[in-house]
Each structure stands twice: as structure tokens, then as C-alpha cells.
Design a protein around this motif. Structure first.
Motif, PDB file in Angstrom:
ATOM      1  N   MET A   1      31.768  25.892  54.385  1.00 17.74           N
ATOM      2  CA  MET A   1      32.841  25.483  53.501  1.00 17.74           C
ATOM      3  C   MET A   1      33.424  24.165  54.020  1.00 17.74           C
ATOM      4  N   VAL A   2      33.575  23.215  53.117  1.00 19.08           N
ATOM      5  CA  VAL A   2      34.119  21.911  53.478  1.00 19.08           C
ATOM      6  C   VAL A   2      35.626  21.943  53.290  1.00 19.08           C
ATOM      7  N   GLN A   3      36.327  21.540  54.325  1.00 19.28           N
ATOM      8  CA  GLN A   3      37.782  21.479  54.225  1.00 19.28           C
ATOM      9  C   GLN A   3      38.201  20.040  53.978  1.00 19.28           C
ATOM     10  N   THR A   4      39.217  19.876  53.157  1.00 19.16           N
ATOM     11  CA  THR A   4      39.785  18.545  52.941  1.00 19.16           C
ATOM     12  C   THR A   4      41.188  18.542  53.506  1.00 19.16           C
ATOM     13  N   ASP A   9      44.346  14.459  49.203  1.00 24.70           N
ATOM     14  CA  ASP A   9      44.817  14.813  47.873  1.00 24.70           C
ATOM     15  C   ASP A   9      45.989  13.945  47.415  1.00 24.70           C
ATOM     16  N   LEU A  10      46.453  13.050  48.273  1.00 27.31           N
ATOM     17  CA  LEU A  10      47.602  12.217  47.936  1.00 27.31           C
ATOM     18  C   LEU A  10      47.175  10.988  47.152  1.00 27.31           C
ATOM     19  N   VAL A  11      48.044  10.533  46.285  1.00 26.54           N
ATOM     20  CA  VAL A  11      47.826   9.307  45.533  1.00 26.54           C
ATOM     21  C   VAL A  11      48.353   8.146  46.374  1.00 26.54           C
ATOM     22  N   ASP A  12      47.593   7.074  46.440  1.00 22.82           N
ATOM     23  CA  ASP A  12      48.033   5.896  47.194  1.00 22.82           C
ATOM     24  C   ASP A  12      48.876   5.019  46.271  1.00 22.82           C
ATOM     25  N   PHE A  13      50.172   5.105  46.428  1.00 23.14           N
ATOM     26  CA  PHE A  13      51.092   4.299  45.632  1.00 23.14           C
ATOM     27  C   PHE A  13      51.408   2.974  46.301  1.00 23.14           C
ATOM     28  N   GLY A  14      50.807   2.723  47.433  1.00 19.35           N
ATOM     29  CA  GLY A  14      51.077   1.490  48.156  1.00 19.35           C
ATOM     30  C   GLY A  14      52.179   1.707  49.176  1.00 19.35           C
ATOM     31  N   ASP A  15      52.747   0.612  49.607  1.00 17.87           N
ATOM     32  CA  ASP A  15      53.772   0.626  50.652  1.00 17.87           C
ATOM     33  C   ASP A  15      55.129   0.947  50.033  1.00 17.87           C
ATOM     34  N   LEU A  16      55.483   2.222  50.062  1.00  9.82           N
ATOM     35  CA  LEU A  16      56.743   2.686  49.480  1.00  9.82           C
ATOM     36  C   LEU A  16      57.610   3.308  50.567  1.00  9.82           C
ATOM     37  N   PRO A  17      58.914   3.347  50.333  1.00  7.31           N
ATOM     38  CA  PRO A  17      59.758   4.116  51.252  1.00  7.31           C
ATOM     39  C   PRO A  17      59.256   5.567  51.295  1.00  7.31           C
ATOM     40  N   GLU A  18      59.272   6.155  52.470  1.00  5.19           N
ATOM     41  CA  GLU A  18      58.704   7.489  52.663  1.00  5.19           C
ATOM     42  C   GLU A  18      59.310   8.535  51.723  1.00  5.19           C
ATOM     43  N   VAL A  20      60.642   8.112  48.785  1.00  4.47           N
ATOM     44  CA  VAL A  20      60.208   7.881  47.396  1.00  4.47           C
ATOM     45  C   VAL A  20      58.766   8.343  47.235  1.00  4.47           C
ATOM     46  N   ASN A  21      57.917   7.992  48.187  1.00  5.65           N
ATOM     47  CA  ASN A  21      56.526   8.439  48.139  1.00  5.65           C
ATOM     48  C   ASN A  21      56.460   9.965  48.098  1.00  5.65           C
ATOM     49  N   ALA A  22      57.309  10.635  48.884  1.00  5.75           N
ATOM     50  CA  ALA A  22      57.323  12.103  48.894  1.00  5.75           C
ATOM     51  C   ALA A  22      57.680  12.653  47.514  1.00  5.75           C
ATOM     52  N   LEU A  23      58.665  12.062  46.864  1.00  2.00           N
ATOM     53  CA  LEU A  23      59.036  12.510  45.512  1.00  2.00           C
ATOM     54  C   LEU A  23      57.894  12.300  44.519  1.00  2.00           C
ATOM     55  N   LEU A  24      57.240  11.143  44.599  1.00  2.00           N
ATOM     56  CA  LEU A  24      56.128  10.870  43.679  1.00  2.00           C
ATOM     57  C   LEU A  24      54.968  11.831  43.938  1.00  2.00           C
ATOM     58  N   GLN A  25      54.658  12.089  45.208  1.00  5.85           N
ATOM     59  CA  GLN A  25      53.569  13.023  45.529  1.00  5.85           C
ATOM     60  C   GLN A  25      53.888  14.423  45.014  1.00  5.85           C
ATOM     61  N   GLN A  26      55.146  14.845  45.158  1.00  4.51           N
ATOM     62  CA  GLN A  26      55.552  16.156  44.642  1.00  4.51           C
ATOM     63  C   GLN A  26      55.398  16.200  43.124  1.00  4.51           C
ATOM     64  N   GLY A  27      55.787  15.124  42.464  1.00  2.54           N
ATOM     65  CA  GLY A  27      55.660  15.066  41.015  1.00  2.54           C
ATOM     66  C   GLY A  27      54.217  15.104  40.556  1.00  2.54           C
ATOM     67  N   VAL A  28      53.370  14.364  41.232  1.00  2.00           N
ATOM     68  CA  VAL A  28      51.947  14.365  40.889  1.00  2.00           C
ATOM     69  C   VAL A  28      51.360  15.758  41.083  1.00  2.00           C
ATOM     70  N   ALA A  29      51.720  16.408  42.176  1.00  2.00           N
ATOM     71  CA  ALA A  29      51.204  17.752  42.450  1.00  2.00           C
ATOM     72  C   ALA A  29      51.663  18.759  41.397  1.00  2.00           C
ATOM     73  N   ALA A  30      52.851  18.552  40.832  1.00  2.00           N
ATOM     74  CA  ALA A  30      53.425  19.515  39.876  1.00  2.00           C
ATOM     75  C   ALA A  30      53.134  19.187  38.418  1.00  2.00           C
ATOM     76  N   HIS A  31      52.617  17.997  38.129  1.00  2.00           N
ATOM     77  CA  HIS A  31      52.579  17.557  36.725  1.00  2.00           C
ATOM     78  C   HIS A  31      51.823  18.498  35.787  1.00  2.00           C
ATOM     79  N   ALA A  32      50.758  19.118  36.248  1.00  2.00           N
ATOM     80  CA  ALA A  32      49.984  19.989  35.356  1.00  2.00           C
ATOM     81  C   ALA A  32      50.594  21.378  35.229  1.00  2.00           C
ATOM     82  N   SER A  33      51.106  21.915  36.329  1.00  2.00           N
ATOM     83  CA  SER A  33      51.591  23.291  36.312  1.00  2.00           C
ATOM     84  C   SER A  33      53.086  23.405  36.022  1.00  2.00           C
ATOM     85  N   ASP A  34      53.843  22.368  36.341  1.00  2.00           N
ATOM     86  CA  ASP A  34      55.293  22.420  36.181  1.00  2.00           C
ATOM     87  C   ASP A  34      55.819  21.047  35.767  1.00  2.00           C
TER      88      ASP A  34
END
Length: 163
Positions: A1-4, A9-18, A20-34
Motif C-alpha cells: 500500500m502506498v502512503q501519501t 494533498d494540499l493546494v499550492d496557493f503560493g507564498d501566503l500567510p500561514e 490564511v493558507n490554513a483557512l484556504l486548505q480547510q475550505g478546499v478539503a471541505a468544499h465537496a462534503s461541506d
């Protein structure tokens, strides 16, 4: 089994304040289910750092997906205004020139074009074909190489069937 790793799984939004990047990553992770949670994350990112342009893009893409075109229009317009300010350009995109675009900073200049494309798409979806066509004409003038893919929206407009 290959582990990632989680970072794969994170989207590279570029050089952002940490935070803000955390909020965007949370939003991306939730967009389909919530989508409500994703919307809240993207809005929070805009609220805490209104100059961070990827936040607007995340939010209007979600709003488009949810067919909330009026909200998507408002978000794209706000993002366009923020990008224009960062490029030292007026809020009236209809008066923008290729010379102004050529002297704009690279990153906000690219978002400027992406937001103008989004505006054209959203206006098409809202049934405002004339405004969509004007935005596409301006986008073609500012981005003749079609770097942001305005031709895709232009094709949708050209193939639009009268109601």
C-alpha cells in the motif's frame, strides 16, 4: 500500500500567510462534503487578509459550483477591485489598456485577468450576455495569448442558444 503525506494533498496557493493558507486548505478539503464550511473558511480568509487574492478565487469558484451566481459576481468583483488596486489600475476594467497591464506586477496582474475571465463567465451564467461579451473583448485585448483561457468562456458565449 502506498502512503501519501498530508502535504501532497494540499493546494499550492503560493507564498501566503500561514493562517490564511490554513483557512484556504480547510475550505478546499471541505468544499465537496461541506460547502457551508468551505464558504465560511474562504470568507474568513478574505476577512482576515483582504489583499490575499487566492481567497477570492476559491470563494467565487465554490459559489459558481453551487450556482450562487449573484454571490459569485459580488466576490469576483471584490477580487477584481483588490487586484486592480494592487496593480495601480482603476476600478473600471473597461478603461484598462494593454500598456497598463504590461506594467502591472506579475502575480496581481495574473489574478486581474483571471478575475476578469470569471466576471465574463458569471455574467454569462446570469444571462447578461452583453456584459460578458464586453468583458471577454477586454480580456482578449489584455491577454491576446489567451494565457488565462478566456477563449473557453468566449466559446460558451458563442454557442449560447437563445432562450
Amino acid at each position: 500500500m502506498v502512503q501519501t503525506s498530508l502535504t501532497e494533498d494540499l493546494v499550492d496557493f503560493g507564498d501566503l500567510p500561514e493562517h490564511v493558507n490554513a483557512l484556504l486548505q480547510q475550505g478546499v478539503a471541505a468544499h465537496a462534503s461541506d460547502p457551508a464550511r468551505a464558504r465560511a473558511c474562504f470568507r474568513a480568509a478574505i476577512e482576515v487578509a483582504p489583499a490575499v487574492l487566492p481567497s477570492y478565487r476559491c470563494l467565487f469558484k465554490l459559489q459558481n459550483k453551487l450556482r450562487d451566481f449573484d454571490s459569485a459576481f459580488d466576490t469576483a468583483t471584490a477580487g477584481l477591485a483588490q487586484a486592480a488596486a494592487q496593480c495601480a489600475m482603476s476600478l473600471d476594467w473597461q478603461g484598462w489598456t494593454p500598456a497598463q497591464r504590461a506594467t502591472a506586477p506579475e502575480l496581481p496582474g495574473r489574478f486581474l485577468l483571471q478575475f476578469l475571465k470569471a466576471l465574463a463567465f458569471i455574467e454569462l451564467r446570469r444571462g447578461n450576455e452583453d456584459t460578458s461579451a464586453r468583458a471577454l473583448a477586454k480580456l482578449e485585448e489584455l491577454d491576446p495569448e489567451d494565457g488565462v483561457g478566456g477563449s473557453v468562456v468566449a466559446a460558451l458565449l458563442a454557442n449560447r442558444k437563445p432562450v
